[in-house]
Design a protein around this motif. Structure first.
Motif, PDB file in Angstrom:
ATOM      1  N   LYS A 119       3.926  -6.643  -3.355  1.00 56.49           N
ATOM      2  CA  LYS A 119       4.055  -5.809  -2.156  1.00 56.49           C
ATOM      3  C   LYS A 119       2.824  -4.928  -1.962  1.00 56.49           C
ATOM      4  O   LYS A 119       2.502  -4.519  -0.840  1.00 56.49           O
ATOM      5  CB  LYS A 119       5.311  -4.943  -2.289  1.00 56.49           C
ATOM      6  N   GLN A 120       2.111  -4.628  -3.043  1.00 54.42           N
ATOM      7  CA  GLN A 120       0.919  -3.786  -2.970  1.00 54.42           C
ATOM      8  C   GLN A 120      -0.292  -4.527  -2.398  1.00 54.42           C
ATOM      9  O   GLN A 120      -1.290  -3.900  -2.041  1.00 54.42           O
ATOM     10  CB  GLN A 120       0.583  -3.249  -4.359  1.00 54.42           C
ATOM     11  N   LYS A 171       5.525 -10.198   4.381  1.00 63.81           N
ATOM     12  CA  LYS A 171       6.932  -9.999   4.029  1.00 63.81           C
ATOM     13  C   LYS A 171       7.137 -10.508   2.613  1.00 63.81           C
ATOM     14  O   LYS A 171       6.625 -11.574   2.255  1.00 63.81           O
ATOM     15  CB  LYS A 171       7.847 -10.769   4.994  1.00 63.81           C
ATOM     16  N   VAL A 172       7.883  -9.727   1.829  1.00 62.63           N
ATOM     17  CA  VAL A 172       8.197 -10.127   0.458  1.00 62.63           C
ATOM     18  C   VAL A 172       9.711 -10.198   0.323  1.00 62.63           C
ATOM     19  O   VAL A 172      10.410  -9.189   0.482  1.00 62.63           O
ATOM     20  CB  VAL A 172       7.614  -9.143  -0.574  1.00 62.63           C
ATOM     21  N   ALA A 208       7.739  -8.560  -7.448  1.00 65.59           N
ATOM     22  CA  ALA A 208       7.858  -8.165  -6.045  1.00 65.59           C
ATOM     23  C   ALA A 208       7.147  -6.839  -5.786  1.00 65.59           C
ATOM     24  O   ALA A 208       6.461  -6.667  -4.767  1.00 65.59           O
ATOM     25  CB  ALA A 208       9.329  -8.066  -5.653  1.00 65.59           C
ATOM     26  N   TRP A 209       7.309  -5.884  -6.696  1.00 73.40           N
ATOM     27  CA  TRP A 209       6.667  -4.565  -6.583  1.00 73.40           C
ATOM     28  C   TRP A 209       5.154  -4.687  -6.555  1.00 73.40           C
ATOM     29  O   TRP A 209       4.479  -4.061  -5.731  1.00 73.40           O
ATOM     30  CB  TRP A 209       7.142  -3.703  -7.753  1.00 73.40           C
ATOM     31  N   ALA A 231       0.073  -9.225   1.693  1.00 71.43           N
ATOM     32  CA  ALA A 231       1.523  -9.443   1.695  1.00 71.43           C
ATOM     33  C   ALA A 231       2.114  -8.947   3.010  1.00 71.43           C
ATOM     34  O   ALA A 231       2.078  -7.757   3.315  1.00 71.43           O
ATOM     35  CB  ALA A 231       2.160  -8.730   0.526  1.00 71.43           C
ATOM     36  N   THR A 246      15.034  -4.428  -6.314  1.00 62.35           N
ATOM     37  CA  THR A 246      14.216  -5.210  -5.390  1.00 62.35           C
ATOM     38  C   THR A 246      14.616  -4.938  -3.941  1.00 62.35           C
ATOM     39  O   THR A 246      13.800  -5.091  -3.034  1.00 62.35           O
ATOM     40  CB  THR A 246      14.334  -6.714  -5.683  1.00 62.35           C
ATOM     41  N   ASP A 282      12.186  -2.268  -2.937  1.00 61.18           N
ATOM     42  CA  ASP A 282      10.766  -2.590  -2.886  1.00 61.18           C
ATOM     43  C   ASP A 282      10.457  -3.861  -2.096  1.00 61.18           C
ATOM     44  O   ASP A 282       9.280  -4.181  -1.889  1.00 61.18           O
ATOM     45  CB  ASP A 282      10.224  -2.739  -4.305  1.00 61.18           C
ATOM     46  N   ALA A 283      11.474  -4.591  -1.683  1.00 65.40           N
ATOM     47  CA  ALA A 283      11.275  -5.830  -0.929  1.00 65.40           C
ATOM     48  C   ALA A 283      12.545  -6.096  -0.122  1.00 65.40           C
ATOM     49  O   ALA A 283      13.330  -5.181   0.123  1.00 65.40           O
ATOM     50  CB  ALA A 283      10.965  -6.989  -1.885  1.00 65.40           C
TER      51      ALA A 283
END
Length: 445
Positions: A32-33, A39-40, A28-29, A37, A49, A52-53
């Motif tokens: 997300k970058q 929405k995660v 997920a991290w 992306a 998480t 980070d999401a």
């Protein structure tokens, strides 16, 4: 927009990562970058998480719930982290609804779901592995051992494995006949690993160093990732019971370019072809657990997903947009990629665990120092067995955190990782102190 027939290259994507461990936090991290992306989501996720999401309160094995969420939230790509939903057929269920997913089908995931299936496939495809026998009952397996070894303390260099999924713990390395008979009893009679012990394997014990080589494949093209080395035994010096993994580092100097080419030619390419021939084309992450023996690399096992904790140091080093790679793999278009770009610096992940793991352990202890650890240069703390309680992060699993760091050398990466570890406290927290030391020994030779 999420139907494969209407997909357009470059559009923003809603992504669902299935799972709640350190691997899923790292996925997920990294996703997300990606500039693509939008929405995660992570289901069910953990306390890390959630930062980070966006966590979704759906269990990783709740296939109807996950499919419904993906449809209702216009998920463009679902990335399945753990083995249980893969073996249960989550990818098949998503694709049946016109939803795109990264991961193998139920039939292909049997490569990890059944060690008997895996060993038989390796034998058929002439892929190097340990000699083995399979058994359906404890009596049959016991007779096999007793017929070959007559004295209780005779050396019995065998490994006994439960056939099914056992969270990385269904493998018992034996030294004597007594060890072997006890292992058979634990697996087949006591059912210590549940239904995973309905069948078992007895195989020769291979001697050498272990390495993990992962590859991303769409069933036709293979992209091999840098080799990593996991640390399965619980305690320093590779002693104690097997765990899900107490740490990993990447790359490992024991796999050089020549060795990697041999692994690709003798292991990865043949197994992808064998799966295709058996009408179980493999799409996803192909994880080869290898023993580097004097006779060359031999397969210990295959996993059907990113390893945990290997995923954490691998993704720390990856410079290429991970979402682009997994998106292309889901569509069978890996051949269109130019390859992956990696940070030259090595990375190390040290797993911090709950007291008592891999046995029973207490949950709910508040964890302090997480922000301080994340502020150590080169460090990222990936959460595994964590949750929120009354506004505090608490331990909720056996393997709790994966403190991961990059450095100019393996020694420097280790130093930074353990600097991060020292910042973190909770009641009963512990870790191995020697993660990556085997690599440092190779470096100094």
């Amino acid at each position: 927009m999420n139907d494969q027939t209407t997909r357009q290259t470059g559009f923003l994507m809603n992504v669902l990562v299935v799972g709640g461990g350190g691997r899923e936090h790292a996925l997920a991290w990294k996703i997300k970058q990606s500039p693509r992306a939008q929405k995660v989501f992570v289901a069910p996720g953990n306390a890390g998480t959630a930062r980070d999401a966006t966590n979704v309160d759906i269990a990783a094995d709740d296939i109807p719930g996950l499919v419904a969420f993906a449809k209702e939230n216009a998920i463009d790509l679902t990335i399945v982290g753990p083995e249980i939903p893969l073996v249960a057929g989550l990818v098949d269920a998503l694709e049946a609804e016109g939803l795109r997913a990264f991961g193998p089908s139920k039939a292909a995931a049997e490569l990890e779901g059944s060690k008997v299936f895996c060993k038989n496939l390796l034998r058929t495809a002439d892929i190097p592995t340990a000699n083995y026998q399979t058994f359906r009952t404890a009596d049959e397996a016991g007779r096999y051992i007793k017929d070959r070894y007559t004295e209780p303390n005779d050396p019995v260099p065998v490994v006994i494995k439960a056939d099914g999924l056992a969270a990385g713990k269904g493998v018992i390395v034996c030294e004597t006949r007594t060890d072997a008979l006890e292992a058979i009893d634990r697996i087949a009679n006591q059912r210590e690993f549940g239904e995973a012990g309905a069948e078992l394997i007895i195989e020769e014990k291979l001697i050498g160093q272990e390495a993990s080589v992962l590859a991303i494949t769409d069933g036709e093209t293979i992209i091999t990732l840098p080799a990593a080395q996991d640390h399965k035994p619980a305690f320093d010096g590779d002693t104690g019971p097997n765990t899900g993994g107490m740490g990993a580092y990447c790359p490992t100097p024991i796999v050089d370019e020549e060795m990697m080419a041999k692994i690709e030619a003798d292991v990865l390419v043949p197994v992808v072809h064998a799966m295709k021939r058996s009408r179980r084309p493999f799409k996803g992450v192909l994880y080869a657990g290898l023993m580097l023996t004097a006779a060359g690399p031999k397969v210990l096992e295959f996993n059907a997903r990113f390893g945990d904790p290997e995923c954490q140091p691998l993704l720390m080093r990856l410079k290429t947009d991970l979402l682009e790679v997994l998106d292309a793999a889901a569509d069978g278009k890996l051949r269109e990629l130019d390859g992956l770009e990696w940070d030259e610096r090595p990375s190390i992940c040290v797993v911090m665990a709950s007291e008592g793991y891999p046995g029973s352990y207490e949950k709910g202890h508040a964890i302090s120092g997480l922000d301080a650890a994340d502020q150590v240069e080169g460090v990222k703390v990936f959460h595994a067995g964590t949750s929120m309680s009354e506004g505090k992060v608490v331990n909720s699993g056996g393997r709790v955190l994966g403190v991961t760091a990059m450095g100019s050398s393996i020694s420097d990466a280790k130093l930074q990782a353990y600097k991060g570890v020292k910042q973190i406290r909770w009641q009963g927290a512990w870790c191995r102190k020697d993660i990556s030391d085997k690599a440092r020994l190779v470096e100094t030779k």
